[in-house]
Scaffold this motif. Structure first.
Motif, PDB file in Angstrom:
ATOM      1  N   PHE A 124       4.850   3.617   3.994  1.00  0.00           N
ATOM      2  CA  PHE A 124       4.648   2.833   2.669  1.00  0.00           C
ATOM      3  C   PHE A 124       4.484   3.881   1.550  1.00  0.00           C
ATOM      4  O   PHE A 124       3.811   5.022   1.730  1.00  0.00           O
ATOM      5  CB  PHE A 124       3.872   1.549   2.369  1.00  0.00           C
ATOM      6  CG  PHE A 124       3.826   0.563   3.241  1.00  0.00           C
ATOM      7  CD1 PHE A 124       4.821  -0.284   2.795  1.00  0.00           C
ATOM      8  CD2 PHE A 124       3.280   0.346   4.388  1.00  0.00           C
ATOM      9  CE1 PHE A 124       5.142  -1.363   3.579  1.00  0.00           C
ATOM     10  CE2 PHE A 124       3.652  -0.839   4.931  1.00  0.00           C
ATOM     11  CZ  PHE A 124       4.313  -1.819   4.521  1.00  0.00           C
ATOM     12  N   GLU A 125       5.131   3.840   0.356  1.00  0.00           N
ATOM     13  CA  GLU A 125       4.908   4.757  -0.677  1.00  0.00           C
ATOM     14  C   GLU A 125       4.254   3.762  -1.734  1.00  0.00           C
ATOM     15  O   GLU A 125       4.929   3.220  -2.674  1.00  0.00           O
ATOM     16  CB  GLU A 125       6.151   5.298  -1.141  1.00  0.00           C
ATOM     17  CG  GLU A 125       6.058   6.387  -2.336  1.00  0.00           C
ATOM     18  CD  GLU A 125       4.878   7.477  -1.715  1.00  0.00           C
ATOM     19  OE1 GLU A 125       4.133   8.024  -2.521  1.00  0.00           O
ATOM     20  OE2 GLU A 125       5.201   8.016  -0.813  1.00  0.00           O
ATOM     21  N   PRO A 126       3.003   3.499  -1.865  1.00  0.00           N
ATOM     22  CA  PRO A 126       2.262   2.642  -2.428  1.00  0.00           C
ATOM     23  C   PRO A 126       2.148   3.267  -4.024  1.00  0.00           C
ATOM     24  O   PRO A 126       1.876   4.373  -4.280  1.00  0.00           O
ATOM     25  CB  PRO A 126       0.829   2.588  -2.135  1.00  0.00           C
ATOM     26  CG  PRO A 126       0.579   3.612  -1.061  1.00  0.00           C
ATOM     27  CD  PRO A 126       2.065   4.332  -0.773  1.00  0.00           C
ATOM     28  N   THR A 127       2.436   2.502  -5.066  1.00  0.00           N
ATOM     29  CA  THR A 127       1.991   2.535  -6.462  1.00  0.00           C
ATOM     30  C   THR A 127       0.966   1.547  -6.723  1.00  0.00           C
ATOM     31  O   THR A 127       1.133   0.486  -6.214  1.00  0.00           O
ATOM     32  CB  THR A 127       3.406   2.370  -6.980  1.00  0.00           C
ATOM     33  OG1 THR A 127       4.459   3.146  -7.017  1.00  0.00           O
ATOM     34  CG2 THR A 127       3.059   2.278  -8.846  1.00  0.00           C
ATOM     35  N   TRP A 128       0.018   1.907  -7.268  1.00  0.00           N
ATOM     36  CA  TRP A 128      -1.121   1.255  -7.094  1.00  0.00           C
ATOM     37  C   TRP A 128      -2.180   1.156  -8.270  1.00  0.00           C
ATOM     38  O   TRP A 128      -1.944   2.118  -9.171  1.00  0.00           O
ATOM     39  CB  TRP A 128      -2.252   1.341  -5.945  1.00  0.00           C
ATOM     40  CG  TRP A 128      -2.689   2.835  -5.928  1.00  0.00           C
ATOM     41  CD1 TRP A 128      -1.994   3.837  -5.262  1.00  0.00           C
ATOM     42  CD2 TRP A 128      -4.032   3.135  -6.209  1.00  0.00           C
ATOM     43  NE1 TRP A 128      -2.878   5.042  -5.284  1.00  0.00           N
ATOM     44  CE2 TRP A 128      -3.981   4.476  -5.958  1.00  0.00           C
ATOM     45  CE3 TRP A 128      -5.112   2.564  -6.844  1.00  0.00           C
ATOM     46  CZ2 TRP A 128      -5.104   5.285  -6.216  1.00  0.00           C
ATOM     47  CZ3 TRP A 128      -6.089   3.551  -7.335  1.00  0.00           C
ATOM     48  CH2 TRP A 128      -6.141   4.828  -6.931  1.00  0.00           C
TER      49      TRP A 128
END
Length: 132
Positions: A29-33
């Motif tokens: 995953f490539e999380p934006t958080w």
């Protein structure tokens, strides 16, 4: 290729969020958080679109149960996972009955990417069923 993922973390410990983000990245995953730890901050954050909410069970100023209630009132389609340093079986059953999709111990954090993938897939199925 990384899968984009918008994650709202309900967590009082920034270090724990960093560990979860690292595990999500390892899982593809490539999380934006964003991290919140109070009810007003969470209410404001829920104005944005999130793919999943991951919440610590107990925090000094806010609880996972309160966070879950907020999510269910605002958008009951968002998957909600609870993580905890120590959660008993009875508590786990209660939060699942309240609407959480999954829970696990922080000691099993390597399980996070698989749980997130499953919950995103299940949420898509639920949305399709509602539309049908």
């Amino acid at each position: 290729m990384s899968i984009p993922l918008r994650v709202l973390f309900v967590e009082d410990m920034e270090e724990d969020v960093i560990l979860m983000v690292r595990e999500l990245k390892r899982g593809g995953f490539e999380p934006t958080w964003q991290r919140v730890d109070t009810e007003p901050d969470m209410e404001a954050a829920l104005r944005d679109k999130w793919d999943i909410v991951i919440s610590d069970y107990s925090m000094p100023m806010f609880s996972a149960v309160d966070a879950l209630e907020l999510v269910k009132r605002q958008n009951d389609q968002i998957p909600f996972i609870i993580v905890s340093g120590a959660i008993g079986e009875q508590t786990a059953v209660e939060v699942m009955k309240a609407g959480a999709q999954d829970y696990f111990l922080k000691s099993a954090i390597a399980r996070l990417p698989v749980a997130v993938e499953r919950e995103l897939r299940d949420a898509l199925v639920r949305r399709k069923q509602r539309l049908a």
